[in-house]
Design a protein around this motif. Structure first.
Motif, mmCIF file in Angstrom:
data_model
loop_
_atom_site.group_PDB
_atom_site.id
_atom_site.type_symbol
_atom_site.label_atom_id
_atom_site.label_comp_id
_atom_site.label_asym_id
_atom_site.label_seq_id
_atom_site.Cartn_x
_atom_site.Cartn_y
_atom_site.Cartn_z
ATOM 1 N N UNK A 1 68.400 40.144 44.361
ATOM 2 C CA UNK A 1 67.385 40.378 43.339
ATOM 3 C C UNK A 1 66.161 39.561 43.718
ATOM 4 N N UNK A 2 65.021 40.215 43.826
ATOM 5 C CA UNK A 2 63.818 39.530 44.323
ATOM 6 C C UNK A 2 62.592 39.851 43.480
ATOM 7 N N UNK A 3 62.607 39.507 42.181
ATOM 8 C CA UNK A 3 61.384 39.687 41.401
ATOM 9 C C UNK A 3 60.378 38.601 41.757
ATOM 10 N N UNK A 4 59.128 38.831 41.464
ATOM 11 C CA UNK A 4 58.113 37.805 41.686
ATOM 12 C C UNK A 4 57.819 37.494 43.133
ATOM 13 N N UNK A 5 58.019 38.447 44.026
ATOM 14 C CA UNK A 5 57.775 38.201 45.447
ATOM 15 C C UNK A 5 56.331 37.779 45.765
ATOM 16 N N UNK A 6 55.310 38.327 45.095
ATOM 17 C CA UNK A 6 53.949 37.889 45.429
ATOM 18 C C UNK A 6 53.765 36.380 45.315
ATOM 19 N N UNK A 7 54.351 35.795 44.285
ATOM 20 C CA UNK A 7 54.218 34.355 44.093
ATOM 21 C C UNK A 7 55.028 33.538 45.071
ATOM 22 N N UNK A 8 55.993 34.179 45.745
ATOM 23 C CA UNK A 8 56.842 33.471 46.699
ATOM 24 C C UNK A 8 56.265 33.564 48.108
ATOM 25 N N UNK A 9 55.905 34.771 48.517
ATOM 26 C CA UNK A 9 55.488 34.971 49.913
ATOM 27 C C UNK A 9 53.987 34.781 50.125
ATOM 28 N N UNK A 10 53.191 34.991 49.081
ATOM 29 C CA UNK A 10 51.737 34.879 49.241
ATOM 30 C C UNK A 10 51.102 34.386 47.948
#
Length: 299
Positions: A263-272
């Motif tokens: 489960x990977x919500x919030x990817x923008x805040x993690x990767x960039x």
């Protein structure tokens, strides 16, 4: 410019830093709540505890992407103390104050609705969601590569949902040479998938479609990848669920079958986080300025 406007931030992650910078550049008066452990100090911003007195003259209150949890706690990576937004805090806000967040849980709505405090959910806005889909896709591709031993090129890849993230996800996979199938319900979405050069299928056919899948990317916030569907997948399949928590996957059964599912919500805040923060800053500063202009014209 935001001259004369008081903007308060409660909690957040690295994305909020870009929004804070933007508000200061535009000459807003900025108060930071839950940033005690932030190493760098912003000239023009004041750190304060969460009290009713702090909020009594706020024009715009900015919360993290997930405003509060179901008990009212606000996440902040820059504070070791818990922050809980309560009824007394909302009651102290001026009537003209607008609350901004990414998405609102029922708790936050229950606080704001009786006081008729306006709420703006940024992720519901097309311009934010579409821009956000860019780092989301990049992060999803990174995770897919890291967690498998095959190339995306030539893979059997399935995307569930043709919303703002689903479109970008499908296009990214297609551009990398994957054999992309996209599941949707609406007839116009199925037509658009075909027009984009990919293979459409109705969600009701999902059990038959997954039998040879290498990658499955879900963007739909409802349980689609049930135990019955996962039972039809090859054990080598990789599931990446991009929907908001709790996602649309039976993670317990996937683990039992030995299928990797994340489960990977919030990817923008993690990767960039910097890019994601700039996206939010651009939209927020415009909305706050418009809010201030409307209030001045009506007064």
């Amino acid at each position: 410019m935001l001259t004369g406007i008081h903007v308060a931030f409660i909690g957040g992650d690295a994305r909020q830093l870009e929004v804070i910078k933007r508000c200061i550049q535009l000459d807003a008066s900025v108060t930071l709540v839950g940033f005690d452990n932030l190493e760098s100090n912003f000239t023009g911003a004041t750190k304060k505890p969460l009290t009713c007195d702090v909020l009594k003259d706020v024009d715009a209150l900015i919360l993290p992407i997930v405003g509060t949890d179901d008990q009212g706690f606000v996440e902040s990576i820059f504070c070791s103390k818990q922050l809980q937004l309560q009824d007394e805090h909302v009651s102290s806000l001026p009537k003209h104050c607008v609350v901004y967040t990414g998405m609102a849980k029922p708790y936050l709505r229950r606080l704001l609705d009786p006081k008729k405090i306006p709420l703006v959910e940024l992720l519901e806005r097309d311009e934010v969601a579409i821009y956000n889909s860019i780092p989301t896709v990049e992060g999803a591709l990174m995770m897919a590569i890291q967690n498998t031993d095959i190339t995306i090129h030539g893979s059997q890849s399935i995307v569930l949902g043709l919303g703002r993230t689903g479109i970008s996800m499908a296009r990214g996979l297609h551009a990398l040479g994957a054999r992309v199938r996209v599941g949707a319900r609406r007839q116009e979405h199925l037509a658009r998938i075909y027009e984009m050069g990919m293979t459409p299928f109705h969600i009701s056919e999902l059990r038959q479609q997954v039998t040879n899948a290498d990658f499955i990317f879900n963007t739909v916030p409802q349980l689609l990848l049930t135990a019955e569907v996962i039972a039809q997948m090859p054990q080598s399949a990789f599931i990446l669920d991009l929907a908001s928590k709790p996602g649309g996957t039976d993670f317990r059964y996937a683990e039992r079958r030995g299928i990797k599912a994340l489960l990977a919500p919030g990817l923008p805040g993690i990767v960039a986080p910097k890019t994601a923060g700039q996206i939010l800053a651009q939209t927020l500063s415009r909305l706050i300025a418009e809010q201030s202009k409307t209030r001045r014209e009506s007064s």
